[in-house]
Motif scaffolding. Structure first.
Motif, PDB file in Angstrom:
ATOM      1  N   PRO A  39     -66.200   0.802  24.669  1.00  0.00           N
ATOM      2  CA  PRO A  39     -66.416   0.446  23.257  1.00  0.00           C
ATOM      3  C   PRO A  39     -67.022  -0.941  23.044  1.00  0.00           C
ATOM      4  O   PRO A  39     -67.852  -1.124  22.154  1.00  0.00           O
ATOM      5  CB  PRO A  39     -65.012   0.545  22.651  1.00  0.00           C
ATOM      6  CG  PRO A  39     -64.320   1.574  23.498  1.00  0.00           C
ATOM      7  CD  PRO A  39     -64.829   1.330  24.881  1.00  0.00           C
ATOM      8  N   ALA A  40     -66.636  -1.911  23.871  1.00  0.00           N
ATOM      9  CA  ALA A  40     -67.172  -3.262  23.705  1.00  0.00           C
ATOM     10  C   ALA A  40     -68.671  -3.300  23.959  1.00  0.00           C
ATOM     11  O   ALA A  40     -69.422  -3.991  23.257  1.00  0.00           O
ATOM     12  CB  ALA A  40     -66.442  -4.237  24.625  1.00  0.00           C
ATOM     13  N   LEU A  41     -69.127  -2.569  24.965  1.00  0.00           N
ATOM     14  CA  LEU A  41     -70.551  -2.535  25.259  1.00  0.00           C
ATOM     15  C   LEU A  41     -71.325  -1.823  24.146  1.00  0.00           C
ATOM     16  O   LEU A  41     -72.413  -2.256  23.756  1.00  0.00           O
ATOM     17  CB  LEU A  41     -70.794  -1.847  26.601  1.00  0.00           C
ATOM     18  CG  LEU A  41     -72.261  -1.706  27.035  1.00  0.00           C
ATOM     19  CD1 LEU A  41     -72.976  -3.051  27.011  1.00  0.00           C
ATOM     20  CD2 LEU A  41     -72.345  -1.081  28.420  1.00  0.00           C
ATOM     21  N   ALA A  46     -75.058  -2.240  19.568  1.00  0.00           N
ATOM     22  CA  ALA A  46     -75.280  -1.926  18.161  1.00  0.00           C
ATOM     23  C   ALA A  46     -75.432  -3.163  17.295  1.00  0.00           C
ATOM     24  O   ALA A  46     -75.977  -3.069  16.178  1.00  0.00           O
ATOM     25  CB  ALA A  46     -74.128  -1.069  17.634  1.00  0.00           C
ATOM     26  N   ASP A  47     -74.975  -4.312  17.776  1.00  0.00           N
ATOM     27  CA  ASP A  47     -75.020  -5.541  16.983  1.00  0.00           C
ATOM     28  C   ASP A  47     -76.463  -5.940  16.672  1.00  0.00           C
ATOM     29  O   ASP A  47     -77.304  -6.025  17.562  1.00  0.00           O
ATOM     30  CB  ASP A  47     -74.325  -6.670  17.749  1.00  0.00           C
ATOM     31  CG  ASP A  47     -74.126  -7.903  16.891  1.00  0.00           C
ATOM     32  OD1 ASP A  47     -75.111  -8.646  16.666  1.00  0.00           O
ATOM     33  OD2 ASP A  47     -72.983  -8.133  16.453  1.00  0.00           O
ATOM     34  N   ARG A  49     -77.616  -8.748  15.593  1.00  0.00           N
ATOM     35  CA  ARG A  49     -77.953 -10.138  15.907  1.00  0.00           C
ATOM     36  C   ARG A  49     -77.941 -10.398  17.409  1.00  0.00           C
ATOM     37  O   ARG A  49     -78.851 -11.015  17.949  1.00  0.00           O
ATOM     38  CB  ARG A  49     -76.968 -11.086  15.205  1.00  0.00           C
ATOM     39  CG  ARG A  49     -77.122 -11.118  13.685  1.00  0.00           C
ATOM     40  CD  ARG A  49     -76.168 -12.129  13.079  1.00  0.00           C
ATOM     41  NE  ARG A  49     -76.299 -12.176  11.633  1.00  0.00           N
ATOM     42  CZ  ARG A  49     -77.145 -12.964  10.981  1.00  0.00           C
ATOM     43  NH1 ARG A  49     -77.958 -13.765  11.664  1.00  0.00           N
ATOM     44  NH2 ARG A  49     -77.209 -12.959   9.665  1.00  0.00           N
ATOM     45  N   GLU A  50     -76.895  -9.916  18.095  1.00  0.00           N
ATOM     46  CA  GLU A  50     -76.739 -10.226  19.508  1.00  0.00           C
ATOM     47  C   GLU A  50     -77.217  -9.100  20.435  1.00  0.00           C
ATOM     48  O   GLU A  50     -77.348  -9.316  21.637  1.00  0.00           O
ATOM     49  CB  GLU A  50     -75.266 -10.523  19.805  1.00  0.00           C
ATOM     50  CG  GLU A  50     -74.705 -11.716  19.032  1.00  0.00           C
ATOM     51  CD  GLU A  50     -75.336 -13.026  19.443  1.00  0.00           C
ATOM     52  OE1 GLU A  50     -75.788 -13.134  20.613  1.00  0.00           O
ATOM     53  OE2 GLU A  50     -75.394 -13.940  18.604  1.00  0.00           O
ATOM     54  N   GLY A  51     -77.436  -7.912  19.868  1.00  0.00           N
ATOM     55  CA  GLY A  51     -77.853  -6.779  20.685  1.00  0.00           C
ATOM     56  C   GLY A  51     -79.182  -6.208  20.238  1.00  0.00           C
ATOM     57  O   GLY A  51     -80.055  -6.933  19.767  1.00  0.00           O
ATOM     58  N   VAL A  52     -79.307  -4.888  20.361  1.00  0.00           N
ATOM     59  CA  VAL A  52     -80.530  -4.206  19.921  1.00  0.00           C
ATOM     60  C   VAL A  52     -80.441  -3.875  18.441  1.00  0.00           C
ATOM     61  O   VAL A  52     -81.401  -4.057  17.691  1.00  0.00           O
ATOM     62  CB  VAL A  52     -80.753  -2.913  20.737  1.00  0.00           C
ATOM     63  CG1 VAL A  52     -82.067  -2.248  20.315  1.00  0.00           C
ATOM     64  CG2 VAL A  52     -80.765  -3.212  22.231  1.00  0.00           C
ATOM     65  N   GLY A  53     -79.290  -3.399  18.018  1.00  0.00           N
ATOM     66  CA  GLY A  53     -79.085  -2.987  16.631  1.00  0.00           C
ATOM     67  C   GLY A  53     -79.282  -1.502  16.454  1.00  0.00           C
ATOM     68  O   GLY A  53     -80.343  -0.965  16.784  1.00  0.00           O
ATOM     69  N   CYS A  54     -78.236  -0.809  15.981  1.00  0.00           N
ATOM     70  CA  CYS A  54     -78.356   0.628  15.740  1.00  0.00           C
ATOM     71  C   CYS A  54     -77.132   1.120  14.979  1.00  0.00           C
ATOM     72  O   CYS A  54     -76.111   0.443  14.911  1.00  0.00           O
ATOM     73  CB  CYS A  54     -78.484   1.407  17.057  1.00  0.00           C
ATOM     74  SG  CYS A  54     -77.049   1.286  18.132  1.00  0.00           S
ATOM     75  N   ASP A  55     -77.278   2.314  14.405  1.00  0.00           N
ATOM     76  CA  ASP A  55     -76.135   3.005  13.812  1.00  0.00           C
ATOM     77  C   ASP A  55     -75.337   3.732  14.887  1.00  0.00           C
ATOM     78  O   ASP A  55     -74.112   3.804  14.822  1.00  0.00           O
ATOM     79  CB  ASP A  55     -76.602   4.012  12.761  1.00  0.00           C
ATOM     80  CG  ASP A  55     -77.228   3.349  11.543  1.00  0.00           C
ATOM     81  OD1 ASP A  55     -76.716   2.293  11.130  1.00  0.00           O
ATOM     82  OD2 ASP A  55     -78.220   3.884  11.023  1.00  0.00           O
ATOM     83  N   ALA A  77     -71.367   2.785  15.907  1.00  0.00           N
ATOM     84  CA  ALA A  77     -71.527   1.347  16.075  1.00  0.00           C
ATOM     85  C   ALA A  77     -70.209   0.627  16.338  1.00  0.00           C
ATOM     86  O   ALA A  77     -70.208  -0.463  16.920  1.00  0.00           O
ATOM     87  CB  ALA A  77     -72.212   0.756  14.842  1.00  0.00           C
ATOM     88  N   ASP A  78     -69.078   1.216  15.926  1.00  0.00           N
ATOM     89  CA  ASP A  78     -67.782   0.575  16.166  1.00  0.00           C
ATOM     90  C   ASP A  78     -67.242   0.840  17.562  1.00  0.00           C
ATOM     91  O   ASP A  78     -66.155   0.386  17.912  1.00  0.00           O
ATOM     92  CB  ASP A  78     -66.759   1.004  15.108  1.00  0.00           C
ATOM     93  CG  ASP A  78     -66.334   2.464  15.236  1.00  0.00           C
ATOM     94  OD1 ASP A  78     -66.981   3.229  16.003  1.00  0.00           O
ATOM     95  OD2 ASP A  78     -65.361   2.859  14.569  1.00  0.00           O
ATOM     96  N   GLY A  79     -67.987   1.587  18.373  1.00  0.00           N
ATOM     97  CA  GLY A  79     -67.579   1.860  19.740  1.00  0.00           C
ATOM     98  C   GLY A  79     -66.900   3.183  19.957  1.00  0.00           C
ATOM     99  O   GLY A  79     -66.616   3.562  21.101  1.00  0.00           O
TER     100      GLY A  79
END
Length: 290
Positions: A39-41, A46-47, A49-55, A77-79
């Protein structure tokens, strides 16, 4: 890429970024090297700002049998892992039929929510999202018996809704039945989370707010479990049409307008699959350092 946790994840992860009617996805092709994120990954990818970004994160795996082209799994997105995603299925069908295995116009895909038939026409993908299931125990919804409408208490008021499974659970609020006006002013951000986590839905639920404009036109907003309100929800569009058509309020082909664009749902009635079509595209391909 055969990792099972964020701490053991590969340093670099290659992905496809897909968009379907404003609903966006990170797609990982894991047919040759299994990839099961924790879930953390998922939350990091999904983030925005810090990741790629996705639903949602979609992971393609090998086909479990010769009748399907491939399998796929879905993480919100919540894992949390979920059973089905209509727009995600359309995006996967487009990616498969135009890039990963071009030349096949019709094929089947295996998911936790069931087998999904797909067809490509003129660069667009349509998917059969399965037969809508109104049986409460299979949604799942705690109810004494199946009914056209149910009631629960949420956010300080009594709410009347229809419920159906599209391989994942959906509650559909028909706005004019509740005395609400246009979908633009529906209380999505208050009733949505209250119903999503209501104890009557033991696996939580996606919540649709539907405005019937005429027999072939519905406006819809969806509060998705684990994501909040999204720009579009393919299974939500199918669920809304199923609940409305079962009540005799819409025809067999319905344009469903969501904030991210228009989807088209075709459903002949109980016992038949709902077909979903609409815009989808590949936005880009990239990699992220983990």
């Amino acid at each position: 890429m055969s990792q099972t946790s964020a701490s053991a994840a590969p340093r670099t992860l290659t992905f496809h970024k897909m968009v379907g009617a404003g609903n966006d996805f990170v797609v990982v092709d894991a047919r040759t090297e299994p990839f099961t994120p924790d879930p953390a990954l998922v939350r990091r990818l999904a983030d925005r700002r810090e990741g790629v970004g996705c639903d949602q994160l979609l992971v393609i795996g090998p086909a479990p049998d010769p009748d399907t082209a491939f399998s796929y799994r879905i993480w919100n997105a919540d894992g949390g892992e979920v059973e089905q995603c209509g727009n995600g299925a359309r995006c996967l069908a487009l990616l498969w039929g135009t890039e990963l295995s071009p030349g096949r116009a019709e094929f089947r895909m295996h998911s936790a929510g069931g087998v999904v038939a797909a067809r490509l026409r003129d660069g667009h993908a349509a998917v059969a999202m399965g037969v809508p299931d109104f049986e409460p125990g299979r949604i799942p919804l705690r109810a004494a018996a199946a009914a056209a409408r149910y009631e629960l208490e949420a956010a300080g008021r009594s709410v009347r809704f229809g419920a159906v499974s599209m391989g994942n659970p959906h509650a559909v609020l028909v706005l004019d039945e509740l005395g609400f006006g246009a979908v633009a002013t529906a209380p999505v951000t208050t009733l949505g989370p209250a119903i999503e986590s209501h104890p009557d839905f033991p696996r939580r639920v996606n919540v649709g707010f539907a405005e019937v404009r005429d027999r072939s036109h519905v406006a819809l907003r969806v509060w998705e479990r684990g994501c909040g309100e999204t720009q579009a929800c393919g299974t939500g569009a199918c669920a809304a049409v199923a609940v409305l058509r079962d009540a005799g309020r819409v025809d067999s082909r319905v344009n469903v307008d969501l904030p991210g664009g228009r989807l088209v749902v075709e459903w002949q009635g109980r016992g038949t699959p709902a077909w979903l079509s609409g815009p989808s595209r590949k936005a880009f391909e990239g990699s992220i350092e983990l």
